[in-house]
Design an enzyme around this catalytic site. Sequence first.
Site, short mmCIF file in Angstrom:
data_model
loop_
_atom_site.label_atom_id
_atom_site.label_comp_id
_atom_site.label_asym_id
_atom_site.label_seq_id
_atom_site.Cartn_x
_atom_site.Cartn_y
_atom_site.Cartn_z
N ARG A 9 0.84 -1.18 0.00
CA ARG A 9 0.00 0.00 0.00
C ARG A 9 0.88 1.24 0.00
NH1 ARG A 9 -3.02 -0.56 5.22
NH2 ARG A 9 -4.15 1.30 4.57
N SER A 11 0.60 4.08 1.91
CA SER A 11 0.73 4.89 3.13
C SER A 11 2.17 4.84 3.64
CB SER A 11 -0.21 4.37 4.21
OG SER A 11 0.27 3.15 4.76
N LYS A 81 -2.68 -8.15 11.34
CA LYS A 81 -4.03 -7.98 11.88
C LYS A 81 -5.06 -7.71 10.78
CE LYS A 81 -3.45 -3.03 13.01
NZ LYS A 81 -4.51 -2.47 12.17
N LEU A 128 -13.97 -1.30 16.30
CA LEU A 128 -15.03 -1.72 17.21
C LEU A 128 -14.46 -2.34 18.48
CD1 LEU A 128 -17.63 -3.24 14.71
CD2 LEU A 128 -17.53 -0.92 15.63
N ARG A 129 -13.35 -3.04 18.34
CA ARG A 129 -12.68 -3.61 19.52
C ARG A 129 -12.22 -2.51 20.47
NH1 ARG A 129 -7.62 -3.55 21.02
NH2 ARG A 129 -6.89 -2.89 18.97
N ARG A 130 -11.55 -1.49 19.91
CA ARG A 130 -11.08 -0.40 20.77
C ARG A 130 -12.25 0.35 21.40
NH1 ARG A 130 -6.64 1.16 16.35
NH2 ARG A 130 -4.95 -0.20 17.06
N GLY A 148 -8.37 7.54 8.12
CA GLY A 148 -7.19 8.14 7.52
C GLY A 148 -5.93 7.47 8.00
N ASN A 149 -4.80 7.84 7.38
CA ASN A 149 -3.52 7.27 7.82
C ASN A 149 -3.09 7.88 9.15
OD1 ASN A 149 -2.08 9.74 7.30
ND2 ASN A 149 -2.04 9.20 5.12
N CYS A 241 -12.35 -9.34 10.51
CA CYS A 241 -11.52 -8.23 10.96
C CYS A 241 -12.30 -7.10 11.60
CB CYS A 241 -10.73 -7.66 9.77
SG CYS A 241 -9.64 -8.84 8.97
#
Length: 313
Positions: A9, A11, A81, A128-130, A148-149, A241
Site C-alpha cells: 500500500r 501509506s 491484523k 469496534l474492539r477499541r 485516515g492514515n 476483521c
Amino acid sequence: MKKLVIATRKSKLALWQSEYIKEQLNKHYPDMEIELETFSTKADKILDVPLAKIGGKGLFTKELEIALLNKQADIAVHSLKDVPVEFEEGFKLAAVTKRFDPRDAFLSQNYDSIENLPQNAVVGTTSLRRRMEIKMLRPDVVLKDLRGNINTRIAKLKAGEYDAIILAATGVQKLQIEDEVNYFVPVSTEDMTPSMGQATLGIETLDNKELIELLSVLHDDDAHIESTIERDFVRVLEGGCQVPIGIKATLSEDKKSVKVDAIVGMPDASEYIQDSMTVDVSKFETVGKEMAQKFIQKGAKELLAKAEKVAFQ
C-alpha cells in the site's frame, strides 16, 4: 531468483513495513534486486465511512492479491491484523515476522492517560474492539470515528477534533512520530487486549515452493506460535476483521508456556465475554481453537452477531 517485487500500500506506514522487509531480505540475499510496487486498496480509497460498514474479508489486502495473480509482484507485505484468517485457493501466508510492540497507544495534546480524561471527553477510534475496551475503562467518554492514515489522524487530534485518539503503538513508533503529540502512552495489554496479529507483519505469496523457501529467512518462530493461536481463535469464532474481538497470546520468557487473553463483546461494552488461560507451549496448535470453543459455549457467536448488526446500522 535474481529479482523480487514487493506489492505494498502507499501509506507511509505500509511503505516503512515493505522497506523493512526489503532490508531484511537484502541481508540474506545481497545480490538480489528488490523493488517496491505501490497499490491502493478499498480501505485507502473510502475514508468517510467506518471500516465496519465497508468491511468484509480482504479490506486491506484484495488489490495486493490481484497484483500477485497478475504477476505484477512476487510478494505482498501486510499488517497481520488485516490479513483474513482464511486464504483463497492458491495463496499462502509464507512468513510472519518478529513482533514489534503489540500494545494500543493513547495519544493526546492535553491529557496523560485515559483515566485522567475529563468527563464526556471525545475519543477517536473506528475500531469496534477499541470502542468496546475504551468503554470498559471509561463508560462516559464520547466515541467519534477516526479514519485516515496515522499522520492524518494525528493532525485531526492536534486540530482539536478529539481530546484523545487510540492507535496501534507500533505504527507511531515505526514512523518515529511519538513527539508529534504531547502525550504518547502505550496502554497495557491487560487494560486493552490487542487485535489478532497486531504488530506482526504477514508476507503473502502465491503457493510457490521455491519462493516460500526463500522467504523462510523472515519467519519468526515466536511470532508464529502467538499468531497461530490468535488467528485460530478468530477463525473458529468466524469473527473476521471488523467485529469486537481482542486476542493476545504471550510466550513466557523461558518459552515453555503461553498465556492467552481474549475478549469479545458489544462495541458499547454493554455485554462482553472475557477469559484467559495458560498452557504448555506444545499445545499452541490447539489452544486457540479450544479457547474459541469455550467462548462459543458462553454465547460468543450470538454476541458477535449482535455486534455486527450494530456495526452495520
